[in-house]
Scaffold this motif. Structure first.
Motif, PDB file in Angstrom:
ATOM      1  N   THR A  16       0.826  -1.209   0.000  1.00  0.00           N
ATOM      2  CA  THR A  16       0.000   0.000   0.000  1.00  0.00           C
ATOM      3  C   THR A  16       0.860   1.260   0.000  1.00  0.00           C
ATOM      4  O   THR A  16       2.039   1.231   0.363  1.00  0.00           O
ATOM      5  N   ARG A  17       0.246   2.353  -0.407  1.00  0.00           N
ATOM      6  CA  ARG A  17       0.854   3.684  -0.339  1.00  0.00           C
ATOM      7  C   ARG A  17      -0.255   4.699  -0.121  1.00  0.00           C
ATOM      8  O   ARG A  17      -1.383   4.506  -0.602  1.00  0.00           O
ATOM      9  N   ARG A  18       0.024   5.774   0.588  1.00  0.00           N
ATOM     10  CA  ARG A  18      -0.981   6.802   0.866  1.00  0.00           C
ATOM     11  C   ARG A  18      -1.268   7.613  -0.389  1.00  0.00           C
ATOM     12  O   ARG A  18      -0.355   8.029  -1.108  1.00  0.00           O
ATOM     13  N   ASP A  19      -2.565   7.865  -0.658  1.00  0.00           N
ATOM     14  CA  ASP A  19      -2.929   8.710  -1.795  1.00  0.00           C
ATOM     15  C   ASP A  19      -3.001  10.166  -1.353  1.00  0.00           C
ATOM     16  O   ASP A  19      -2.644  10.515  -0.212  1.00  0.00           O
ATOM     17  N   ALA A  20      -3.461  11.042  -2.231  1.00  0.00           N
ATOM     18  CA  ALA A  20      -3.507  12.477  -1.942  1.00  0.00           C
ATOM     19  C   ALA A  20      -4.416  12.802  -0.766  1.00  0.00           C
ATOM     20  O   ALA A  20      -4.255  13.840  -0.112  1.00  0.00           O
ATOM     21  N   ASN A  21      -5.364  11.935  -0.473  1.00  0.00           N
ATOM     22  CA  ASN A  21      -6.276  12.127   0.653  1.00  0.00           C
ATOM     23  C   ASN A  21      -5.858  11.341   1.887  1.00  0.00           C
ATOM     24  O   ASN A  21      -6.651  11.169   2.822  1.00  0.00           O
ATOM     25  N   ASN A  22      -4.622  10.834   1.859  1.00  0.00           N
ATOM     26  CA  ASN A  22      -4.037  10.083   2.973  1.00  0.00           C
ATOM     27  C   ASN A  22      -4.690   8.729   3.185  1.00  0.00           C
ATOM     28  O   ASN A  22      -4.572   8.126   4.258  1.00  0.00           O
ATOM     29  N   ASN A  23      -5.382   8.223   2.165  1.00  0.00           N
ATOM     30  CA  ASN A  23      -5.947   6.880   2.250  1.00  0.00           C
ATOM     31  C   ASN A  23      -4.889   5.854   1.839  1.00  0.00           C
ATOM     32  O   ASN A  23      -4.223   6.033   0.813  1.00  0.00           O
ATOM     33  N   PRO A  24      -4.725   4.781   2.617  1.00  0.00           N
ATOM     34  CA  PRO A  24      -3.786   3.735   2.220  1.00  0.00           C
ATOM     35  C   PRO A  24      -4.363   2.890   1.076  1.00  0.00           C
ATOM     36  O   PRO A  24      -5.326   2.150   1.269  1.00  0.00           O
ATOM     37  N   ARG A  25      -3.811   3.036  -0.114  1.00  0.00           N
ATOM     38  CA  ARG A  25      -4.305   2.322  -1.290  1.00  0.00           C
ATOM     39  C   ARG A  25      -3.353   1.203  -1.671  1.00  0.00           C
ATOM     40  O   ARG A  25      -2.137   1.322  -1.565  1.00  0.00           O
ATOM     41  N   VAL A  26      -3.921   0.126  -2.160  1.00  0.00           N
ATOM     42  CA  VAL A  26      -3.117  -0.969  -2.694  1.00  0.00           C
ATOM     43  C   VAL A  26      -2.496  -0.502  -4.010  1.00  0.00           C
ATOM     44  O   VAL A  26      -3.211  -0.039  -4.902  1.00  0.00           O
ATOM     45  N   ILE A  27      -1.165  -0.593  -4.123  1.00  0.00           N
ATOM     46  CA  ILE A  27      -0.517  -0.208  -5.378  1.00  0.00           C
ATOM     47  C   ILE A  27      -0.248  -1.429  -6.254  1.00  0.00           C
ATOM     48  O   ILE A  27      -0.115  -1.293  -7.457  1.00  0.00           O
ATOM     49  N   PHE A  28      -0.148  -2.593  -5.674  1.00  0.00           N
ATOM     50  CA  PHE A  28      -0.196  -3.831  -6.441  1.00  0.00           C
ATOM     51  C   PHE A  28      -0.348  -5.008  -5.493  1.00  0.00           C
ATOM     52  O   PHE A  28      -0.041  -4.917  -4.306  1.00  0.00           O
ATOM     53  N   SER A  29      -0.891  -6.083  -6.019  1.00  0.00           N
ATOM     54  CA  SER A  29      -0.978  -7.344  -5.278  1.00  0.00           C
ATOM     55  C   SER A  29      -0.447  -8.443  -6.182  1.00  0.00           C
ATOM     56  O   SER A  29      -0.193  -8.230  -7.362  1.00  0.00           O
ATOM     57  N   TYR A  30      -0.274  -9.613  -5.631  1.00  0.00           N
ATOM     58  CA  TYR A  30       0.367 -10.722  -6.337  1.00  0.00           C
ATOM     59  C   TYR A  30      -0.644 -11.813  -6.610  1.00  0.00           C
ATOM     60  O   TYR A  30      -1.346 -12.248  -5.706  1.00  0.00           O
ATOM     61  N   ASP A  31      -0.685 -12.270  -7.843  1.00  0.00           N
ATOM     62  CA  ASP A  31      -1.728 -13.194  -8.283  1.00  0.00           C
ATOM     63  C   ASP A  31      -1.914 -14.390  -7.362  1.00  0.00           C
ATOM     64  O   ASP A  31      -3.029 -14.745  -7.003  1.00  0.00           O
ATOM     65  N   ASP A  32      -0.831 -15.041  -7.001  1.00  0.00           N
ATOM     66  CA  ASP A  32      -0.936 -16.298  -6.273  1.00  0.00           C
ATOM     67  C   ASP A  32      -0.805 -16.113  -4.764  1.00  0.00           C
ATOM     68  O   ASP A  32      -0.652 -17.067  -4.025  1.00  0.00           O
ATOM     69  N   SER A  33      -0.850 -14.855  -4.309  1.00  0.00           N
ATOM     70  CA  SER A  33      -0.738 -14.570  -2.879  1.00  0.00           C
ATOM     71  C   SER A  33      -2.107 -14.668  -2.214  1.00  0.00           C
ATOM     72  O   SER A  33      -3.143 -14.724  -2.886  1.00  0.00           O
ATOM     73  N   PRO A  34      -2.145 -14.692  -0.878  1.00  0.00           N
ATOM     74  CA  PRO A  34      -3.449 -14.669  -0.203  1.00  0.00           C
ATOM     75  C   PRO A  34      -4.308 -13.486  -0.637  1.00  0.00           C
ATOM     76  O   PRO A  34      -5.516 -13.633  -0.875  1.00  0.00           O
ATOM     77  N   ALA A  35      -3.716 -12.298  -0.776  1.00  0.00           N
ATOM     78  CA  ALA A  35      -4.495 -11.117  -1.185  1.00  0.00           C
ATOM     79  C   ALA A  35      -4.956 -11.237  -2.628  1.00  0.00           C
ATOM     80  O   ALA A  35      -6.109 -10.924  -2.953  1.00  0.00           O
ATOM     81  N   GLY A  36      -4.064 -11.665  -3.504  1.00  0.00           N
ATOM     82  CA  GLY A  36      -4.427 -11.792  -4.913  1.00  0.00           C
ATOM     83  C   GLY A  36      -5.533 -12.803  -5.128  1.00  0.00           C
ATOM     84  O   GLY A  36      -6.460 -12.575  -5.916  1.00  0.00           O
ATOM     85  N   ARG A  37      -5.458 -13.922  -4.435  1.00  0.00           N
ATOM     86  CA  ARG A  37      -6.495 -14.941  -4.567  1.00  0.00           C
ATOM     87  C   ARG A  37      -7.840 -14.458  -4.027  1.00  0.00           C
ATOM     88  O   ARG A  37      -8.891 -14.925  -4.457  1.00  0.00           O
ATOM     89  N   ALA A  38      -7.781 -13.507  -3.099  1.00  0.00           N
ATOM     90  CA  ALA A  38      -9.019 -12.964  -2.537  1.00  0.00           C
ATOM     91  C   ALA A  38      -9.572 -11.815  -3.370  1.00  0.00           C
ATOM     92  O   ALA A  38     -10.614 -11.249  -3.021  1.00  0.00           O
ATOM     93  N   GLY A  39      -8.877 -11.439  -4.445  1.00  0.00           N
ATOM     94  CA  GLY A  39      -9.374 -10.399  -5.334  1.00  0.00           C
ATOM     95  C   GLY A  39      -8.952  -8.991  -4.979  1.00  0.00           C
ATOM     96  O   GLY A  39      -9.455  -8.025  -5.572  1.00  0.00           O
ATOM     97  N   ILE A  40      -8.025  -8.827  -4.038  1.00  0.00           N
ATOM     98  CA  ILE A  40      -7.539  -7.495  -3.684  1.00  0.00           C
ATOM     99  C   ILE A  40      -6.637  -6.995  -4.810  1.00  0.00           C
ATOM    100  O   ILE A  40      -5.730  -7.698  -5.251  1.00  0.00           O
TER     101      ILE A  40
END
Length: 568
Positions: free
Chosen positions: A238-262
């Motif tokens: 994650t990285r903070r956007d202009a509004n200080n929201n933590p946004r996902v900048i990338f996830s990994y296909d075969d990772s727990p997050a990627g498999r969950a659709g993040i």
């Protein structure tokens, strides 16, 4: 404005080839190819480096000196070898074996047998520097240390079971005083006075130009990542956007997050229904658990595209990353050609097949231009950078200088060059637009810098990190030292120290997925597409000063010191 531009662009089917992790390399250093000795018959090329370690004596190249002296823990032995000789010692299992060159360049190989048999090779240490070290595994019986030299050499060999902080500090200090690129600037200190090797390295490295040299504890994990793409975790960054929201900048296909659709653009809201901003670091790591005992947790996100809430259960796990995050091909009514787009995130061993698949895909779609997205790519194996640069530049660049590397004054004989090579599949383009940020480093910068003397390389985004060095991690007692050992310059004598400035500024649009979403093309890509078709920069960079080095290693970069940023 974004929607209007999006309507100008026709999007061919996007092929998501894969996704990768950030933070490869060798403990923050660049991963230069390390020669691994696989002893074989010497009849085909008896002078080759593979014909070592007391291997076949065909051609009269090597001679075993029958010795089999046992070196006890804490003891040392000394010897001399003529060129092509090898001598064998018995050493205890579960120890560290250290070979120190007094003259010449002896090399160390550990086997589980007296005979040189490939499957019995336990460890090889054949660097050209003053000291080689190898770990004798504790799960084997007898261990045989083969000392080999292709030239007349004298040496000492010792065995240690001391893995205390003091012993590791002494090892770090010896290495930094020897082959570190700024060894002449390493201060004289008492290594025993430091509480950790990392603390010691911070005082030894020449920080103005080298914030990268460091010590890590997971040597095996680093190697598994570089070679096989294996890592452990949840699989998103994650990285903070202009509004200080933590946004996902990338996830990994075969990772727990990627498999969950993040995916990229999603906003992290909370963990176990606690607001993300109210969770302390200590509490966070307690929730995650450990690698031996990972704990499941409920994670709350907001979908970056639809605004819908997302709740998923994620548990840390080991997974294999991919290094190409996205591949696509774009058309425009104002442009006769088609533009290929590849998001490449790490130069790992597994990248070769992934890049080939992406290049074949955009070639099949009729691409005539390339946008190469390296915005988060921190580097990795230089051999992969060499391959990709050769594929982009084409056959006409084969055998031209790619990069020249220079070591410190003690090891100028080790200076070497790498040339472009003939590769397939090949793009053979005379222009490439490269997307960069301050996280673009090492092999990414090597690729940009190497191509610049030969083809039109348009850098779009922000100034790159400026890592001009290569390193190969040395290991001792489970610690991995990545000391910057050589710096590279391109065919024009230009280094990337100080960072590569962009030709055109473009902001990283982390609110959209790579390629784009229903409400528009991702901003940095859109800027690059506009440049390809209309030749315009949203914000041109007016001053571009290259960093030029002479052949002396102590010359300061013209543009100033390397930025203090995280190489991972």
């Amino acid at each position: 404005m974004i929607v209007r531009k999006f309507l100008r662009w026709g999007l061919l089917p996007l092929i998501v080839v894969g996704i990768t992790a950030c933070g490869g390399g060798s403990g923050g250093g660049e991963a230069e190819e390390e020669v691994v000795v696989l002893p074989t018959s010497c009849d085909s090329d008896p002078a080759s480096i593979e014909c070592q370690a007391g291997g076949s004596n065909e051609g009269g190249q090597t001679t075993d000196v029958v010795n089999l002296e046992t070196i006890a823990i804490g003891a040392t032995a000394s010897g001399a070898l003529a060129g092509g000789e090898a001598i064998i010692y018995r050493v205890p299992a579960g120890t560290e074996v250290i070979l120190s060159a007094l003259t010449g360049n002896p090399n160390l190989f550990l086997y589980s047998s007296e005979a040189v048999i490939e499957e019995n090779l336990l460890c090889s240490a054949n660097r050209p520097f003053a000291e080689d070290s190898c770990a004798a595994p504790d799960d084997v019986g007898d261990v045989y240390a083969h000392v080999f030299s292709r030239e007349p050499s004298t040496y000492t060999i010792g065995v240690s079971a001391d893995c205390s902080v003091g012993a590791v500090n002494q090892w770090v200090y010896r290495n930094m005083k020897d082959y570190y690129i700024y060894a002449d600037r390493v201060p004289d200190v008492d290594p025993a006075s430091y509480a950790s090797p990392s603390e010691l390295v911070r005082d030894l490295r020449f920080f103005e130009l080298d914030p990268y040299t460091g010590v890590s504890d997971d040597a095996a994990g680093q190697q598994a990542f570089l070679e096989e793409g294996m890592t452990f975790g949840l699989g998103f960054t994650t990285r903070r956007d202009a509004n200080n929201n933590p946004r996902v900048i990338f996830s990994y296909d075969d990772s727990p997050a990627g498999r969950a659709g993040i995916k990229r653009g999603d906003i992290l809201v909370g963990l176990n229904n606690e607001l993300w901003g109210e969770i302390s670091n200590e509490r966070f790591f307690q929730m995650l658990g450990t690698e031996d005992n990972p704990l499941p947790n409920s994670w709350q996100f907001i979908d970056g595209e639809t605004g819908d809430p997302i709740s998923v259960t994620l548990t840390q796990a080991q997974f294999r990353v991919n290094t190409v995050l996205h591949t696509g091909t774009y058309t425009n009514p104002s442009f006769d050609g088609r533009t290929g787009y590849i998001v490449f995130n790490e130069f790992l061993r597994i990248s070769e097949a992934e890049l080939d698949a992406s290049i074949n895909q955009i070639l099949a779609a009729g691409a005539t231009e390339l946008i190469l997205d390296l915005r988060y790519n921190p580097g990795g194996f230089t051999s992969i950078a060499r391959k990709l640069a050769s594929q982009i530049g084409g056959a006409d660049l084969a055998d031209n200088l790619l990069v020249r590397y220079e070591y410190n004054s003690k090891y100028t004989s080790q200076n070497f060059e790498r040339n472009f090579v003939a590769e397939s599949p090949v793009l053979n383009f005379d222009r490439v637009v490269v997307l960069t940020t301050g996280r673009t480093a090492s092999s990414s910068e090597l690729l940009i810098n190497a191509l610049s003397p030969y083809i039109d390389v348009v850098v779009m985004g922000q100034r790159t990190e400026g890592k001009a060095f290569i390193s190969v991690a040395n290991q001792y007692c489970g610690r991995s030292l990545s000391a910057m050992e050589a710096q590279g310059v391109n065919a024009d004598g230009i280094s990337v120290a100080g960072g590569i400035p962009p030709n055109c500024f473009a902001a990283d649009d982390i609110t959209r997925d790579f390629g784009g979403t229903a409400d528009g093309i991702e901003g940095m890509l859109e800027s690059a597409l506009d440049y390809v078709v209309f030749g315009v920069c949203d914000a041109p960079v007016l001053i571009k000063q290259p960093t030029v080095f002479s052949s002396r290693l102590d010359v300061r970069p013209f543009t100033g010191a390397v930025e203090d940023s995280n190489p991972n």
